[in-house]
Design an enzyme around this catalytic site. Structure first.
Site, PDB file in Angstrom:
ATOM      1  CB  THR A  30     -10.836  -0.830   5.588  1.00 57.19           C
ATOM      2  OG1 THR A  30     -11.597  -0.542   4.364  1.00 57.19           O
ATOM      3  CG2 THR A  30     -11.458  -0.439   6.850  1.00 57.19           C
ATOM      4  CG  ASP A  31      -4.806   1.195   8.795  1.00 57.38           C
ATOM      5  OD1 ASP A  31      -5.213   0.401   9.594  1.00 57.38           O
ATOM      6  OD2 ASP A  31      -3.600   1.599   8.476  1.00 57.38           O
TER       7      ASP A  31
ATOM      8  CG  ASP B  33      -2.042   0.978   1.209  1.00 52.06           C
ATOM      9  OD1 ASP B  33      -2.396   1.351   0.266  1.00 52.06           O
ATOM     10  OD2 ASP B  33      -2.571   1.414   2.304  1.00 52.06           O
TER      11      ASP B  33
HETATM   12  P1  13P Z   1      -8.609   4.732   6.028  1.00 48.17           P
HETATM   13  O1  13P Z   1      -7.721   5.541   6.852  1.00 48.17           O
HETATM   14  O2  13P Z   1      -9.955   5.630   5.809  1.00 48.17           O
HETATM   15  O3  13P Z   1      -8.782   3.512   6.720  1.00 48.17           O
HETATM   16  O4  13P Z   1      -8.119   4.642   4.691  1.00 48.17           O
HETATM   17  C1  13P Z   1      -6.969   3.446   4.495  1.00 48.17           C
HETATM   18  C2  13P Z   1      -6.111   3.527   3.345  1.00 48.17           C
HETATM   19  O5  13P Z   1      -6.497   4.282   2.298  1.00 48.17           O
HETATM   20  C3  13P Z   1      -5.159   2.718   3.092  1.00 48.17           C
HETATM   21  O6  13P Z   1      -4.582   2.823   1.813  1.00 48.17           O
HETATM   22  O1  G3H Z   2      -2.961   4.560   4.020  1.00 51.51           O
HETATM   23  C1  G3H Z   2      -2.044   4.444   4.892  1.00 51.51           C
HETATM   24  C2  G3H Z   2      -2.642   3.258   5.967  1.00 51.51           C
HETATM   25  O2  G3H Z   2      -3.534   3.856   6.916  1.00 51.51           O
HETATM   26  C3  G3H Z   2      -1.609   2.865   6.668  1.00 51.51           C
HETATM   27  O3  G3H Z   2      -0.999   3.750   7.532  1.00 51.51           O
HETATM   28  O4  G3H Z   2       1.374   4.329   7.103  1.00 51.51           O
HETATM   29  O5  G3H Z   2       0.416   4.427   9.360  1.00 51.51           O
HETATM   30  O6  G3H Z   2       0.737   2.231   8.243  1.00 51.51           O
HETATM   31  P1  G3H Z   2       0.689   3.751   8.216  1.00 51.51           P
HETATM   32 ZN    ZN Z   3      -4.523   4.793   1.169  1.00 48.82          ZN
END
Ligand code: 13P
Ligand code: G3H
Ligand code: ZN
Length: 331
Positions: free
Chosen positions: A278-279, A108
């Site tokens: 979704t994170d 990602d």
């Molecule tokens: P959220 O922060 O809305 O969960 O989005 C996660 C995301 O886009 C990771 O690439």
């Molecule tokens: O798009 C980002 C994700 O929420 C991951 O976040 O860089 O803190 O792991 P992170």
């Molecule tokens: Zn993202």
């Protein structure tokens, strides 16, 4: 074979069958694009997230995309990108080999070539090259470079156009932040990218909108009709009030949080979004359940006892998403 964990029983009916569960993300998204549903790309912060997400996928018979940010890879590999990427590939494959639904592993927001190459080398199913902060021509050049390397060994590629930033009603601001559908057409043709994340007004984290949630759905429709590609929605957490209130009731301080309403998520799927990142929702659930467990099990010192309800919380959120995205039953 039955696998039982945290009150969840899973049947591995297809063990030893013909299905290859660790697949190319493109394969998962082509089916979603053809049949107009979306698959969750769930960010994994640690082993507990991974287990809960994969168990939910198996139980709901849903295809699933496991997403790891550069930060997650760095964390898993104690600072060494290739080691982190290899750890994720081994973990995901070890689960996927015993599962009956398609599973893919995705990098990602790859911004740093060291992480992108590490993911490709380690055996990821797909990588994202996120050069969306650069001017169009540079984004195109950087993306093409990654596509050439990744496609040479069968790894699919996601790119992003426009910037992830909540939008207000200011027209000038909108135009500078959101995807330009005509540029998207040219970009896709020139880069041969496999799926595209068009910025339509979402942002990462728990605070996406000041007032009403606004997404540019017309723009999304245009991008879909001009590219025909599987499209990705970043910053797609719904930030449900009950999850936030639950966490706050056990001592968290997440005030004024606002996400993408569930009805809007259904709408964007109808209009061509096939991968929903979704994170944040998983993190809010994690934090709420962790706080509760720590408060309630004061004499407990075995961390695994705390993680049991934490994993169940993530499992429940993922299950609910798979139903909402209409990916449940498609695996
Ligand atoms: P959220 O922060 O809305 O969960 O989005 C996660 C995301 O886009 C990771 O690439
Ligand atoms: O798009 C980002 C994700 O929420 C991951 O976040 O860089 O803190 O792991 P992170
Ligand atoms: Zn993202």
């Amino acid at each position: 074979m039955l696998y039982c964990q945290m009150g969840v029983t899973i049947k591995y009916e297809n063990l030893g069958g013909e299905k290859m569960p660790y697949v190319d993300t493109k394969e998962i998204l082509s089916d979603a694009n053809e049949r107009r549903y979306a698959v969750g790309a769930f960010n994994v912060n640690n082993l507990e997230f991974l287990q809960a997400i994969l168990l939910a996928a198996e139980d709901n018979r849903s295809p699933v995309i496991v997403a790891t940010s550069e930060g997650a890879i760095k964390y898993a590999g104690a600072g060494v990108p290739l080691r982190g990427a290899e750890i994720f590939v081994h973990m995901v494959r070890a689960f996927a080999d015993k599962m009956s639904v398609p599973v893919s592993l995705h990098l990602d927001h790859g911004r740093n070539m060291e992480y992108i190459l590490a993911a490709i080398k380690a055996g990821y199913s797909s990588v994202m090259i996120d050069a969306s902060h650069l001017p169009f021509e540079e984004n195109l050049r950087e993306t093409s470079k990654v596509v050439e390397i990744a496609h040479a060994i069968g790894v699919s590629v996601e790119a992003e156009l426009g910037k992830l930033k909540g939008i207000e009603d200011n027209i000038v601001e909108r135009e500078s932040v959101l995807v330009d559908p005509n540029e998207a057409k040219v970009f896709v043709e020139k880069t041969e990218v496999d799926f595209l994340a068009p910025a339509i007004g979402t942002s990462h984290g728990a605070f996406k909108f000041h007032g009403e949630a606004v997404l540019d759905l017309e723009r999304l429709e245009k991008v879909k009709s001009l590219t025909g590609l599987p499209l990705v929605l970043h910053g797609a957490s719904a930030v449900p009030a009950d999850l936030v209130e639950f966490a706050n009731s056990f001592g968290a301080d997440i005030k004024g949080a606002k996400g993408v309403p569930e009805e809007m998520l259904k709408k964007v799927i109808e209009l061509g979004i096939n991968k929903i990142n979704t994170d944040t929702d998983l993190r809010i659930s994690f934090v709420g359940q962790m706080r509760k467990a720590l408060q309630e099990m004061r004499s407990e010192i075995d961390p695994r006892k705390f993680f049991k309800p934490v994993m169940k919380g993530i499992y429940d959120v993922v299950t609910q998403k798979m139903e909402l995205f209409d990916s449940a039953g498609r695996g």
